[in-house]
Scaffold this motif. Structure first.
Motif, PDB file in Angstrom:
ATOM      1  N   LEU A 219     -49.020   2.498   1.932  1.00  0.00           N
ATOM      2  CA  LEU A 219     -49.864   1.275   2.274  1.00  0.00           C
ATOM      3  C   LEU A 219     -51.372   1.528   2.045  1.00  0.00           C
ATOM      4  CD1 LEU A 219     -48.113   0.478   5.721  1.00  0.00           C
ATOM      5  CD2 LEU A 219     -48.234  -1.003   3.506  1.00  0.00           C
ATOM      6  N   TYR A 223     -52.733  -0.923  -4.627  1.00  0.00           N
ATOM      7  CA  TYR A 223     -52.162  -2.021  -5.083  1.00  0.00           C
ATOM      8  C   TYR A 223     -51.593  -3.038  -3.911  1.00  0.00           C
ATOM      9  CZ  TYR A 223     -48.250   1.362  -4.837  1.00  0.00           C
ATOM     10  OH  TYR A 223     -47.314   2.162  -4.564  1.00  0.00           O
ATOM     11  N   VAL A 224     -51.535  -2.270  -2.676  1.00  0.00           N
ATOM     12  CA  VAL A 224     -50.997  -2.756  -1.331  1.00  0.00           C
ATOM     13  C   VAL A 224     -52.348  -3.531  -0.905  1.00  0.00           C
ATOM     14  CG1 VAL A 224     -50.019  -2.613   0.711  1.00  0.00           C
ATOM     15  CG2 VAL A 224     -49.235  -1.178  -1.057  1.00  0.00           C
ATOM     16  N   MET A 226     -54.698  -4.665  -2.640  1.00  0.00           N
ATOM     17  CA  MET A 226     -55.228  -5.668  -3.600  1.00  0.00           C
ATOM     18  C   MET A 226     -53.841  -6.869  -3.248  1.00  0.00           C
ATOM     19  SD  MET A 226     -55.572  -6.184  -7.597  1.00  0.00           S
ATOM     20  CE  MET A 226     -54.990  -7.489  -8.594  1.00  0.00           C
ATOM     21  N   GLU A 228     -52.743  -7.808  -0.453  1.00  0.00           N
ATOM     22  CA  GLU A 228     -53.357  -8.308   0.778  1.00  0.00           C
ATOM     23  C   GLU A 228     -54.484  -9.112   0.503  1.00  0.00           C
ATOM     24  OE1 GLU A 228     -54.546  -7.071   5.170  1.00  0.00           O
ATOM     25  OE2 GLU A 228     -54.206  -5.622   3.900  1.00  0.00           O
ATOM     26  N   LEU A 232     -51.232 -12.856  -0.445  1.00  0.00           N
ATOM     27  CA  LEU A 232     -49.764 -13.073  -0.515  1.00  0.00           C
ATOM     28  C   LEU A 232     -49.131 -13.106   0.954  1.00  0.00           C
ATOM     29  CD1 LEU A 232     -48.950 -10.658  -3.446  1.00  0.00           C
ATOM     30  CD2 LEU A 232     -49.374 -13.113  -3.755  1.00  0.00           C
ATOM     31  N   LYS A 233     -47.958 -13.751   1.132  1.00  0.00           N
ATOM     32  CA  LYS A 233     -47.394 -13.685   2.454  1.00  0.00           C
ATOM     33  C   LYS A 233     -46.946 -12.259   2.663  1.00  0.00           C
ATOM     34  CE  LYS A 233     -46.923 -17.986   3.306  1.00  0.00           C
ATOM     35  NZ  LYS A 233     -48.024 -18.347   4.363  1.00  0.00           N
ATOM     36  N   GLN A 234     -47.212 -12.008   4.017  1.00  0.00           N
ATOM     37  CA  GLN A 234     -46.934 -10.777   4.672  1.00  0.00           C
ATOM     38  C   GLN A 234     -45.472  -9.907   4.034  1.00  0.00           C
ATOM     39  OE1 GLN A 234     -48.553  -8.941   7.864  1.00  0.00           O
ATOM     40  NE2 GLN A 234     -50.421 -10.177   7.263  1.00  0.00           N
ATOM     41  N   ARG A 236     -43.910 -10.590   1.519  1.00  0.00           N
ATOM     42  CA  ARG A 236     -43.954 -10.247   0.234  1.00  0.00           C
ATOM     43  C   ARG A 236     -44.630  -8.810  -0.052  1.00  0.00           C
ATOM     44  NH1 ARG A 236     -42.417 -11.509  -4.979  1.00  0.00           N
ATOM     45  NH2 ARG A 236     -43.672 -10.673  -6.592  1.00  0.00           N
ATOM     46  N   VAL A 240     -41.982  -6.157  -1.463  1.00  0.00           N
ATOM     47  CA  VAL A 240     -42.075  -6.095  -3.048  1.00  0.00           C
ATOM     48  C   VAL A 240     -43.026  -5.093  -3.304  1.00  0.00           C
ATOM     49  CG1 VAL A 240     -42.508  -7.271  -5.179  1.00  0.00           C
ATOM     50  CG2 VAL A 240     -41.180  -8.172  -3.257  1.00  0.00           C
ATOM     51  N   TYR A 241     -44.263  -4.864  -2.438  1.00  0.00           N
ATOM     52  CA  TYR A 241     -45.296  -4.183  -2.909  1.00  0.00           C
ATOM     53  C   TYR A 241     -45.210  -2.878  -2.289  1.00  0.00           C
ATOM     54  CZ  TYR A 241     -47.760  -7.679  -5.795  1.00  0.00           C
ATOM     55  OH  TYR A 241     -48.222  -8.371  -6.703  1.00  0.00           O
ATOM     56  N   ARG A 244     -40.888  -1.413  -1.684  1.00  0.00           N
ATOM     57  CA  ARG A 244     -40.172  -1.256  -2.818  1.00  0.00           C
ATOM     58  C   ARG A 244     -40.521   0.096  -3.595  1.00  0.00           C
ATOM     59  NH1 ARG A 244     -38.672  -3.889  -7.714  1.00  0.00           N
ATOM     60  NH2 ARG A 244     -37.799  -2.590  -8.720  1.00  0.00           N
ATOM     61  N   ASN A 245     -41.721   0.463  -3.316  1.00  0.00           N
ATOM     62  CA  ASN A 245     -42.450   1.925  -3.776  1.00  0.00           C
ATOM     63  C   ASN A 245     -41.952   2.829  -2.864  1.00  0.00           C
ATOM     64  OD1 ASN A 245     -44.047   1.491  -6.243  1.00  0.00           O
ATOM     65  ND2 ASN A 245     -44.648  -0.146  -5.335  1.00  0.00           N
ATOM     66  N   LEU A 318     -34.699   0.886 -10.024  1.00  0.00           N
ATOM     67  CA  LEU A 318     -35.847   0.656  -9.133  1.00  0.00           C
ATOM     68  C   LEU A 318     -37.070   0.966  -9.776  1.00  0.00           C
ATOM     69  CD1 LEU A 318     -34.203   1.994  -5.794  1.00  0.00           C
ATOM     70  CD2 LEU A 318     -34.940  -0.322  -6.248  1.00  0.00           C
TER      71      LEU A 318
ATOM     72  N   VAL B  74     -60.028  -6.876   4.313  1.00  0.00           N
ATOM     73  CA  VAL B  74     -58.788  -6.191   3.960  1.00  0.00           C
ATOM     74  C   VAL B  74     -59.110  -4.675   4.395  1.00  0.00           C
ATOM     75  CG1 VAL B  74     -57.916  -7.298   2.232  1.00  0.00           C
ATOM     76  CG2 VAL B  74     -59.627  -5.999   1.460  1.00  0.00           C
ATOM     77  N   ARG B  76     -58.823  -1.325   6.335  1.00  0.00           N
ATOM     78  CA  ARG B  76     -57.828  -0.718   7.308  1.00  0.00           C
ATOM     79  C   ARG B  76     -58.519   0.155   8.119  1.00  0.00           C
ATOM     80  NH1 ARG B  76     -53.849  -0.696   3.374  1.00  0.00           N
ATOM     81  NH2 ARG B  76     -53.448  -2.933   2.864  1.00  0.00           N
ATOM     82  N   GLU B 102     -55.449 -16.292   4.824  1.00  0.00           N
ATOM     83  CA  GLU B 102     -54.422 -16.143   3.554  1.00  0.00           C
ATOM     84  C   GLU B 102     -54.872 -16.878   2.484  1.00  0.00           C
ATOM     85  OE1 GLU B 102     -50.361 -15.979   4.547  1.00  0.00           O
ATOM     86  OE2 GLU B 102     -50.329 -14.036   5.563  1.00  0.00           O
ATOM     87  N   ARG B 105     -58.328 -15.966   0.997  1.00  0.00           N
ATOM     88  CA  ARG B 105     -58.137 -14.905   0.051  1.00  0.00           C
ATOM     89  C   ARG B 105     -57.959 -15.346  -1.156  1.00  0.00           C
ATOM     90  NH1 ARG B 105     -55.247 -10.921   4.200  1.00  0.00           N
ATOM     91  NH2 ARG B 105     -57.003 -10.124   5.330  1.00  0.00           N
ATOM     92  N   PHE B 113     -60.513  -4.004  -8.045  1.00  0.00           N
ATOM     93  CA  PHE B 113     -60.608  -2.973  -7.106  1.00  0.00           C
ATOM     94  C   PHE B 113     -61.307  -1.652  -8.125  1.00  0.00           C
ATOM     95  CE2 PHE B 113     -58.372  -5.577  -4.499  1.00  0.00           C
ATOM     96  CZ  PHE B 113     -58.461  -5.074  -3.236  1.00  0.00           C
ATOM     97  N   ASN B 118     -55.035   2.022 -10.303  1.00  0.00           N
ATOM     98  CA  ASN B 118     -54.052   2.123  -9.364  1.00  0.00           C
ATOM     99  C   ASN B 118     -53.901   0.627  -8.698  1.00  0.00           C
ATOM    100  OD1 ASN B 118     -53.876   4.985  -9.846  1.00  0.00           O
ATOM    101  ND2 ASN B 118     -55.438   5.224  -8.350  1.00  0.00           N
ATOM    102  N   SER B 119     -54.520  -0.441  -8.850  1.00  0.00           N
ATOM    103  CA  SER B 119     -54.503  -1.393  -8.242  1.00  0.00           C
ATOM    104  C   SER B 119     -53.312  -2.329  -8.673  1.00  0.00           C
ATOM    105  CB  SER B 119     -55.718  -2.352  -8.249  1.00  0.00           C
ATOM    106  OG  SER B 119     -56.111  -2.467  -9.182  1.00  0.00           O
ATOM    107  N   LEU B 120     -52.389  -1.997  -9.824  1.00  0.00           N
ATOM    108  CA  LEU B 120     -51.218  -2.525 -10.220  1.00  0.00           C
ATOM    109  C   LEU B 120     -50.004  -1.873  -9.675  1.00  0.00           C
ATOM    110  CD1 LEU B 120     -51.996  -3.498 -13.718  1.00  0.00           C
ATOM    111  CD2 LEU B 120     -52.239  -5.051 -11.645  1.00  0.00           C
ATOM    112  N   ASN B 121     -49.044  -2.773  -9.068  1.00  0.00           N
ATOM    113  CA  ASN B 121     -47.810  -2.228  -8.323  1.00  0.00           C
ATOM    114  C   ASN B 121     -46.958  -1.800  -9.437  1.00  0.00           C
ATOM    115  OD1 ASN B 121     -45.278  -1.867  -7.106  1.00  0.00           O
ATOM    116  ND2 ASN B 121     -45.059  -3.934  -6.277  1.00  0.00           N
ATOM    117  N   ARG B 136     -48.003 -18.614  -4.838  1.00  0.00           N
ATOM    118  CA  ARG B 136     -48.527 -18.565  -3.489  1.00  0.00           C
ATOM    119  C   ARG B 136     -49.602 -19.558  -3.154  1.00  0.00           C
ATOM    120  NH1 ARG B 136     -50.439 -19.392   0.750  1.00  0.00           N
ATOM    121  NH2 ARG B 136     -51.022 -18.210   2.251  1.00  0.00           N
TER     122      ARG B 136
END
Lengths: 325, 342
Positions: A219, A223-224, A226, A228, A232-234, A236, A240-241, A244-245, A318, B74, B76, B102, B105, B113, B118-121, B136
């Motif tokens: 978290l 990428y998490v 980003m 947010e 995106l919907k919470q 997802r 997915v972000y 999944r990892n 995966l 965003v 934390r 939401e 954003r 970033f 690191n900002s791509l899943n 979305r």
């Protein structure tokens, strides 16, 4: 695909080694199995008795390499000999029967504890410090650290004996005709509740805590954040972000647990007299049932290797980074 | 905590023909540490006009990224916004409810970033990561989104076949372009770039910045550009602010800061980087390290590292003051400079 084939090669090699060890290990033990078997039943035995038993067991004084060849030939025909304790049922048939029950109980409870544990971990880390996060992981770890037999006996006493809600032993109602009919399947389900609950309670805390801790670090990944920021919907972002990892290390654990299904329920199966492989293993040890033992060990080895192979396949799906490796 | 009076109107926030696109006013952000709250951002105000590039400079940990994260909300935990106002296109970002936030954003403000690496899943394709933002916000069907994603990749110079690639199959520069493509997907009014090129080599860095300038000319978005590389910023920005220990110490048009830096910290920062053009000069750097933000130094937070500080700096914190038109500085000596000039 090449990766999968390479892994398959590795598992075949491991299987060959296991088969060989399974042959040599009992033969390296001091003493004569035939003498041990007869020793428990007869005080005096003649050389003729001994020879007869040895022949029945397939033991001979032939050179080891010749015995090994014979062993391999039998193995490939799926012939593990005759069980002593369930004489004259062949070992393969005894194992096949136990295998079904162990696989049923084990996979149901593993899938349940893995799914529930991971969901608790995901949700807990998402609302870090919230109610779910502060109550569940410590509580479940506490429950899970009881010895298996203690937990099993506790549940058996409370729900089977005192409240008399659930059956206390065996895997199905003996008086019902076996097969795919509703009353029989319901009785199977009913008999599975207590042993499966025990197994789930033992495993779930570990899954929840493991998932939670990996999630907490995932978290914090860019990428998490980003995802947010992307609005995106919470749900997802969470699955997915993040999840999944975070699931990747858990899949390895799942593979190990999957392999351990076949051997890991000895205590639970014994307490509930559940006729699975664990129950058979105890019986075979008590009855010095060498062919059954050898068959069971073989089965357990194959189970662990197959489970690991399955996880390798799952992993490539995966984690795309493995595919090129 | 609010011992300082609010900063006077930031440049461009009033009197201009149109309201600025982004307005940050008296922003306070604290990190709640076990030792007490750390003042990561302390009474920061600035604004960005439409189509403008605003630079935020300062060393690591001075609060630049914290401000960027605050704008999109965003941050934390343990970071919390404890005061101030952030307005984007008139809307009060800090008062938005979840659903409104939401929607806000990425549509209004998108961000590249700090470590685009690191900002791509890593476990889904780059295509899916562009698609999801379109699905979305623009309610596109997956097929429509895919079409638009291909266009976006083309804009940043990547062939559309790469939509099916995973991030690890791309080079650093390529990934950065993908992130820029995602950032531009909804045609945002403001693009925040948080050290967008730090992880890239100089050639790729120049290439990407040139591309962003072209895109900005074509699409007309504003940029909040964050970096510790002041010479890069001077080239790239219209206005800029220099931050130290969570505070803005100097703010002016970029050229003005470059040619006429007043605050000793700004001067130190400028002499820490070689300039790409211009005469060769000695790099001096700034001795010492950033202060503890839980127990910041009294008076001017920079005084323990400052070579030119007087007793005045150690006692009273200098206020951000307009010394010449559009040039703001928090430095007692700067004030005296203007008084002498008057």
């Amino acid at each position: 695909m090449r990766y999968i084939l390479r892994r398959l090669g590795f598992y075949l090699a491991a299987l060959a080694v296991a088969i060989t060890i399974n042959f040599f290990l009992p033969r390296l033990l001091p003493g004569d199995p035939a003498a041990v078997i007869l020793g428990t039943s007869a005080a005096k035995l003649t050389p003729e008795n001994l020879r007869a038993v040895r022949e029945a067991l397939g033991l001979s004084d032939a050179p080891l390499i010749q015995q090994y060849g014979l062993y391999l030939a039998h193995l490939f025909r799926g012939d593990f000999g005759i069980s002593y304790t369930y004489f004259p049922t062949p070992v393969t048939k005894v194992i096949a029967n136990g295998f079904v029950w162990t696989l049923l109980l084990g996979s149901v409870s593993l899938v349940l504890s893995f799914a529930l544990g991971n969901l608790i971990g995901i949700y807990g880390s998402w609302r870090r410090g919230g109610l779910v996060d502060t109550v569940f992981p410590p509580l479940l770890i506490f429950i899970g650290s009881f010895p298996a037999f203690f937990l099993a006996l506790g549940l058996l006493y409370a729900f089977g004996v005192k409240l008399d809600w659930l059956p206390i032993s065996h895997a199905y109602n003996n008086r019902l005709p076996q097969g795919f009919n509703l009353p029989f399947l319901l009785s199977v389900l009913e008999h599975m509740v207590l042993p499966a609950t025990t197994s789930v309670l033992l495993g779930i805390g570990g899954w929840a805590l493991g998932m939670r801790n990996v999630m907490v670090s995932v978290l914090a990944d860019d990428y998490v954040t980003m995802a947010e920021a992307k609005g995106l919907k919470q749900i997802r972002i969470m699955f997915v972000y993040a999840a999944r990892n975070a699931l990747l290390p858990g899949v390895t654990g799942f593979g190990i647990a999957l392999g351990a299904i076949l051997s890991g329920q000895v205590l639970i199966e014994t307490v509930f007299s559940y006729p699975g492989l664990g129950f058979l293993l105890i019986n075979s040890v008590n009855g010095r049932d060498y062919p059954l033992m050898q068959g069971l060990f073989m089965m357990i080895t194959i189970g662990i290797l197959a489970a690991n192979f399955l996880v390798d396949i799952l992993y490539t799906w995966l984690d795309p980074r493995v595919r090129t490796g | 905590m609010n011992t300082k009076p609010p900063v006077p109107e930031a440049p461009g926030s009033a009197g201009g023909p149109a309201a600025p696109l982004l307005e940050v006013r008296n922003l306070y952000v604290e990190y709640l540490t076990p030792r007490g709250p750390a003042q990561a951002v302390h009474n920061v105000s600035f604004s960005i006009g439409r189509g403008q590039v605003f630079g935020l400079a300062g060393e690591s940990g001075c609060g630049k990224s914290t401000i960027a994260h605050s704008i999109l909300r965003v941050l934390r935990p343990p970071a919390v916004i404890t005061g101030g106002q952030i307005r984007v296109d008139g809307a009060d970002v800090l008062k938005m409810q979840d659903a409104e936030l939401e929607d806000f954003r990425w549509r209004k403000v998108a961000m590249v970033f700090q470590s685009a690496m690191n900002s791509l899943n890593p476990v889904i394709t780059v295509g899916e990561q562009i698609d999801d933002v379109l699905i979305r916000h623009n309610r596109l069907s997956p097929a429509q989104a895919r079409e638009r994603s291909a266009e976006l990749l083309k804009i940043v110079g990547i062939e559309s076949a790469r939509l099916k690639s995973f991030p690890h199959q791309m080079s650093g520069g390529m990934r950065q372009r993908v992130v820029i493509a995602i950032a531009l997907a909804l045609n945002p009014a403001l693009l925040i770039m948080d050290e967008p090129t730090t992880a890239l080599d100089v050639v790729v860095q120049k290439d990407i910045l040139r591309q962003i300038q072209q895109l900005k000319a074509a699409l007309g978005f504003s940029i909040l550009f964050i970096t510790h590389d002041v010479s890069l910023m001077v080239e790239f920005s219209d206005n800029m602010a220099v931050m130290y220990a969570g505070e803005v110490v100097e703010m002016a048009p970029a050229r003005e800061i470059f040619s006429n830096p007043i605050h000793p910290y700004t001067r130190g920062l400028l002499s820490s980087f070689p300039s790409l053009q211009g005469r060769r000069r000695k790099l001096t750097g700034i001795p010492g390290s950033p202060p503890d933000l839980v127990n910041p130094p009294s008076g001017c937070k920079f005084h323990p590292r400052c070579t030119r500080c007087t007793r005045l700096e150690t006692e009273a914190a200098p206020q951000l003051t307009e010394v010449t038109a559009g040039h703001w500085v928090a430095y007692h000596d700067g004030l005296r400079l203007t008084e002498a000039a008057a």
